[in-house]
Structure formats: C-alpha cells, structure tokens
Design a protein around this motif. Structure first.
Motif, PDB file in Angstrom:
ATOM      1  N   UNK A 209      68.122  -8.514   9.954  1.00  0.00           N
ATOM      2  CA  UNK A 209      66.786  -7.959  10.207  1.00  0.00           C
ATOM      3  C   UNK A 209      66.696  -6.502   9.740  1.00  0.00           C
ATOM      4  N   UNK A 210      67.748  -5.740  10.011  1.00  0.00           N
ATOM      5  CA  UNK A 210      67.742  -4.319   9.637  1.00  0.00           C
ATOM      6  C   UNK A 210      67.723  -4.164   8.123  1.00  0.00           C
TER       7      UNK A 210
ATOM      8  N   UNK B 284      65.849  -4.882  15.063  1.00  0.00           N
ATOM      9  CA  UNK B 284      65.067  -4.229  14.001  1.00  0.00           C
ATOM     10  C   UNK B 284      63.746  -4.960  13.741  1.00  0.00           C
ATOM     11  N   UNK B 285      62.744  -4.190  13.358  1.00  0.00           N
ATOM     12  CA  UNK B 285      61.412  -4.755  13.159  1.00  0.00           C
ATOM     13  C   UNK B 285      61.295  -5.520  11.852  1.00  0.00           C
ATOM     14  N   UNK B 286      60.426  -6.525  11.867  1.00  0.00           N
ATOM     15  CA  UNK B 286      60.042  -7.216  10.649  1.00  0.00           C
ATOM     16  C   UNK B 286      58.902  -6.485   9.960  1.00  0.00           C
TER      17      UNK B 286
ATOM     18  N   UNK C 159      70.811  -9.274  13.882  1.00  0.00           N
ATOM     19  CA  UNK C 159      70.335  -7.884  13.924  1.00  0.00           C
ATOM     20  C   UNK C 159      70.573  -7.192  12.579  1.00  0.00           C
TER      21      UNK C 159
ATOM     22  N   UNK D 198      61.249  -9.007  19.096  1.00  0.00           N
ATOM     23  CA  UNK D 198      62.242  -8.119  18.479  1.00  0.00           C
ATOM     24  C   UNK D 198      62.306  -6.800  19.246  1.00  0.00           C
TER      25      UNK D 198
ATOM     26  N   UNK E 174      63.758  -6.491   6.111  1.00  0.00           N
ATOM     27  CA  UNK E 174      62.628  -6.654   7.044  1.00  0.00           C
ATOM     28  C   UNK E 174      61.621  -7.716   6.621  1.00  0.00           C
ATOM     29  N   UNK E 175      61.605  -8.087   5.335  1.00  0.00           N
ATOM     30  CA  UNK E 175      60.647  -9.118   4.907  1.00  0.00           C
ATOM     31  C   UNK E 175      61.201 -10.525   5.067  1.00  0.00           C
ATOM     32  N   UNK E 176      62.492 -10.642   5.393  1.00  0.00           N
ATOM     33  CA  UNK E 176      63.099 -11.972   5.510  1.00  0.00           C
ATOM     34  C   UNK E 176      62.674 -12.646   6.808  1.00  0.00           C
TER      35      UNK E 176
END
Lengths: 382, 382
Positions: B335-336, A302-304, B332, A296, B339-341
């Motif tokens: 993800x933004x 974006x970060x997880x 993206x 990523x 973040x837990x997905x």
C-alpha cells in the motif's frame, strides 16, 4: 494474523465498509443495534452501544474500534481507551462531532470561517440573536441532530420553545451546559463538502470537493467534483478540511459540510467524523472509496490513491423508495434503462424519507451523467 | 422481497461475489465445504456438495443456485432441477465444463476452432496420436482437472500410465466412458481469454479479450485488453465466446481460454462456467465486474455496462504468499509503495503455489500499469 476492525453501529455506513474489508482481507465485525440491520452480514454482536459492558465485550477481539455513527457516549469511549482499546476516531476528536457548540467554539479558536453563531441558553438570548441577524436564525440542538433533525429556521424564540423547555428539564441535550446553538441564516449559493481522511500517524488525504444538493434538509444529490471548483474553491475547501482533521486530531474519514456564499466565502456548516453521504460517489468514482480509506486509516495503513476515475461522478440518494415497498421491480427496470448506473441498496425496508440506497454514474459529460443517474434513481421513487 | 442467491462452494470466487451482492442488496448465502473458508462471511451452511440432502436443504431458501466451482455432480444438479430449483448454469451446460471430452465433442459439432484432439482409451491409441503429432501430445483427464492438475505434456503413453490404470480400475474419471483426452501441443504465441455473461432469457455481454500469462500451468498475470487485440483477434474471440455461450446454453459467466497460435489462429483451450481468474481485473477495471454480472445473470437481471474504465488493467496473482505466512506487513508495504494498486486478499492461509489474492492496477500507460502491479504483488512474494 489478520487485521480486525470492529464497527459500532449496524447502519448503511457499516454495511458499505464490508465490501472493501472483504477485498482487503480485513476481518470486519459489527455491533448492531438490532437484528436484521443494514450491516447484518458482518454483525457478530447485537446490543446497546451506550452500555459499557456490551461495548467492552465487543471490543475485546478487535484491533481497532470505529463507528457507523457518532452517538457512542463519551463515558463509554473514554472507558474503552482507559482499557487500552484502540479507538478511531478517539473521544477527544469525536466530542466535536457530538456537540455542535463545542465544534463552533473549537473552530472559532482555529480561525476557521463559519456562519455567525452564539450559544443561547434562554429565549431572550435567542431573540436578541435573531434581532441582530435580520429577523431570523437557524437554531440547532447541540447534540443528537442529523439529516435536518434538531435544526430549525426560526423568526422567534417561541418557535423552539419546547427545546428550551427540554434544556430546563434535564440539564439539556448538551453536556456543555444546557444551551442551544443559534446561527445566522447564511445566504449561500450552494452547499459543498470536503472529504478528508487522516491516519493516526499523521498522513492526510483528500478527495475532490463536491457539491451537495439538499432537499428538506437531507442530501439528495452529490456532484464530484463540484462544478467550477477548480482553483480557489478547491484550495480553500482542502485547507479547511486539512486544518480541521489535523487540529482536532481526527482519525478515519472526516466530512466537512460547507456553504459557498453568494459573496464567495467558504463557511463550515457541519462536521461528521465517519464516512459520509457526500462521499458515497467514491465507491464507484474514486480509485479508493471513502469506506476503504476509512478502514486503512483506522488501521493506520497507508492510504490509497484518491484520484477521480472519470471527469464526473454523480450520486443520487434513493429516499423513501417505492410506495409499495417492493424493490426488485425498480432494480430490474433501473438496470435495464441505465446499464452504466451503479445501484446500491442498503437492505432497508422502504419508508417515506428513509435513505434506502443510492445510485452513482460516472463519465466524461456532466449533463449525461446527471441524466443517467437521475433516470436510474427515478425508478425507485414512483 | 429481496433477491436471494445461493452459492455452492466457499472459495475465493464465492467470496468475491459477496461485495457486489452487498452493494446490490442481494441476500447471498454460501454452502461452504468447511468452516473458515474464503467466503465464510456469507456461509449459511457447511457441508458436502456431493450430498443431495445437504444441497437440497441449502437450496430451499434461495431464488437461484449457482457455483464457486464446477464439481457438483450431475446427479445432484439434475435432482435439484427436478425439485423445481432454479440452477444457473444448469446441468445441461455444466456437463461441458465438467467433462473435457464432451466439451471437445460438442465444440467440434459447432465448428469451433480447437487444437487437434482424440479420445484415447488405451496406451496404444495415445501412442498413435503422439506419433501423428510430431512425437508429443498434451494428455488431460476428462474430469477433475484445474490449474494445471490433470494435464501433462508427454512423448509416450508410458508417462501417463497410472491414468490409464485408474481408467481400468474404476471405469475411469470420465462418465463418458473411461477415456483420456489427447490434444496436439499447440505452437502458440500467447494465451488469451474471452469472458462472456449470458442471461437465461438470452442476452449476452462481453468484456474485452484479455491476455493471460501462465506460469507452471497457473494464471500468473492478466492484461486487459490483450495488447494488439483490437480488430480481428477481438472479433474472433467475441464470436467464439458468444457462440459457445449461446449454443451450450450457458447462464452466468463463461470464461473461454484461448490460444493465439504463431500462425494467427484462435483456438479454444478450456472452458469455465463461472467467474474466472482471467476476469478478476474487472472488479476494479470495468464498470461492471464479472462477479456483479454473474449475480445479475443468474437472477436474470439486465446486464451492467462492461466497458473498461481505463485504457489498461493488469492483474497479478499472489501465488503462495510470503514464506512466513504473515500478510499484514506485505499489505502495508504494498500500500505504501503503490497507492494506486487495488490489493485483494482471499482470507486464505499462505501456502506454496496457493492463490491467496491478487493485485490490480488500471491506467492509461501499459508499462506503468504493469510496473505498478508487479511492484505491489512482489511484496507478497518474498
């Protein structure tokens, strides 16, 4: 289109980037040093990473180039960047992971706590440093060391005589000018590591600080989070990790190896600008593993979430492997004995001291988790 | 040596076997139908799985042959077994997943609860069945159906006239003798699925029974465990799943799709003898995923723990994908936003109704988990 990541180096770190790449639909390609390496399933090229033409050809068809290791020469990296290739981490950051003297100088400028250190170009300078530090010192070659290689604890400069000779003969292993790094032998309680990831656009994310147990200079066992680290230790480690990632402009995963001293200081030991052995637990223990986060990061996605999924995760390296080189039996026995253990094998031939895999167990009770992880790993160490 | 698994079929189920194969050091090879399929990273051969020579050549270099789908003809499977090739699941078990009439007959012999059903060879027989079941019935072709294809709800035999014609013309889609399957339209409260794995040497392991929400005959959303299933429902589902796996001699993963009726019975709807959409949550939500367990099972290795890592996991399919076919932006944004997905993409080109990926979220609060999973998936459905 599909995100395309090119990884230079075909070792286990590249291998462990492949599963998250597959899950995220990322097209991952590896430039491996030879056929049949750990990451061979994703190898689209085999060649010498010090050869600019080879690397240039490989870089042509990917969105970003990243690394399994830190050994790609600055000249190659800078030529890629001049070509317009996106490289993460970039050469300006990587130089500090490639050269320990530059790293010490830069961290010194940033006021990061470190062991006492000196650049020593002669045996006399090293002997002076030893005399000033209780009669002993850690001597490191500025370049090329890893897993305890290029690191020696000495009581006299004579014990690294051949390193000084090498400096004299070829201008030295250090581009920074023919010198070794001398460091005080720190009286530490334990070793910690802070794993950080940073995107090119600036976001930084951290995993819990972990305890890393070394054996013979090699990481043997990692406990996440480091027991008793909540509060001051975690805050200091996070601050150090974040500062280094931001100030050195690291992109991707950064591992900061730390000493926790007997007088309760946190000192930076080493840096690695790539996924790191102290973060392998995150594959099974964190919502987002260091390998997924690295992908990523280098794609500036974006970060997880980096939360830990259970109270504890313990990772044990499989070093060397079974004497007969046969992994199938140990794998089956470890699975039968420890159904909660996550067994990871790197597709490497067992050889004394070689990292060929690791085992991770996660759970709520640390003693139980440690026991299960050690029990599973023991089947591979007969 | 290294365990070698050959997978026939290059779809997303084969693709999702690759990450655990890499982690476990298993050499996984795929016989794909065409170039560029979902599992292409592991494809070592491209060819027609109905061609015995093609399959035989592929099977030569692996320890066990397994499947991405159930469409390999019995004649090919039986020839492989006669060659001495290890095949899991084997043809004796697979026939019941390949032919719904045989499945109903066999489950009937075992006393497994099912909807009322009949073999209908003529329109008159079907109209009789419809008359006996409140004026409607579900009609299924015995072979070749999946994701709602080959399944029709009818009020008159005329509505499946062309299926009867096809039976007349070529002896029918059913090897069992030119007939369709008629089933009562069950008044169900919800659909459940029980995922089971069984080793050739006999061990059986189960994941929690899940709720599967269908849209237009396709699985859209899975909640694990099925809300309110603890106790009686879980016990019944587990008993049914275990009985079927054992009595049909299934090896590898078995998915049993179930109806929970309004009068609180649990009836078997369909069987699949392979990893299944209702088990995708296990990649992120269970200590051992269905894909890892399937690999362990077909290699007759001990099973990993199947405990659920959080109170709830919710999986949402990405069906069709964005109208412009472009996945990078939605990835993206998802993800933004979430973040837990855990985002999973199968490397398939978006197309209306096509399963191109899924999203899983795990956590302690069901409402929150459902919200996060739907929010993440929604970015792909614009």
């Amino acid at each position: 289109m599909t995100f395309r990541v090119g990884v230079i180096g075909g070792g286990q770190l590249a291998r462990m980037m492949v599963p998250p790449a597959i899950e995220l639909g990322i097209d991952i390609r590896v430039l491996a040093e030879t056929e049949g390496m750990a990451a061979s399933i994703a190898a689209t090229a085999v060649g010498d990473y010090t050869n600019l033409d080879t690397v240039r050809e490989f870089a042509k068809d990917v969105d970003v180039v990243t690394f399994d290791h830190e050994h790609v020469p600055q000249s190659v990296l800078r030529a890629l960047v001049a070509d317009g290739v996106t490289v993460h981490p970039g050469p300006d950051a990587l130089q500090f992971a490639q050269d320990k003297l530059r790293m010490r100088e830069r961290l010194g400028e940033l006021g990061i706590p470190m062991p006492d250190w000196a650049r020593v170009s002669t045996a006399a300078e090293l002997d002076d440093f030893i005399a000033d530090h209780g009669g002993q010192a850690v001597v490191k070659t500025a370049r090329g060391g890893y897993d305890g290689k290029g690191v020696r604890v000495v009581t006299s400069a004579a014990q690294v005589e051949e390193w000084f000779l090498a400096l004299d003969e070829d201008g030295g292993p250090s581009e920074a000018g023919g010198a070794l790094l001398a460091e005080e032998l720190v009286d530490f309680r334990r070793e910690l590591a802070q794993l950080v990831a940073r995107r090119p656009s600036g976001d930084v994310t951290l995993w819990p600080v972990v305890e890393s147990v070394q054996q013979n200079g090699v990481c043997a066992e990692v406990i996440s989070p480091a027991p008793g680290s909540a509060g001051r230790v975690a805050e200091m480690a996070a601050r150090i990790g974040t500062t280094i990632a931001e100030e050195l402009g690291v992109t991707g995963v950064l591992a900061v190896e730390l000493f926790e001293t007997t007088d309760e200081r946190i000192l930076v030991n080493e840096l690695a600008m790539r996924p790191h052995n102290t973060g392998h637990w995150s594959i099974d223990g964190s919502t987002t593993s260091q390998f997924e986060q690295h992908l990523r990061a280098v794609l500036d996605l974006p970060f997880g979430a980096t939360g830990q999924r259970d109270a504890w995760s313990v990772m044990i390296n499989i070093l060397g492997g079974p004497a007969d080189g046969e992994l199938d039996g140990p794998t089956a026995r470890a699975m039968a004995d420890q159904p909660a253990a996550k067994v990871h094998l790197y597709g490497k031939q067992p050889r004394p001291g070689r990292k060929i895999g690791h085992v991770t167990v996660s759970g709520e009770d640390l003693d139980e988790v440690v026991f299960q992880a050690r029990a599973a790993a023991a089947f591979f160490q007969n």
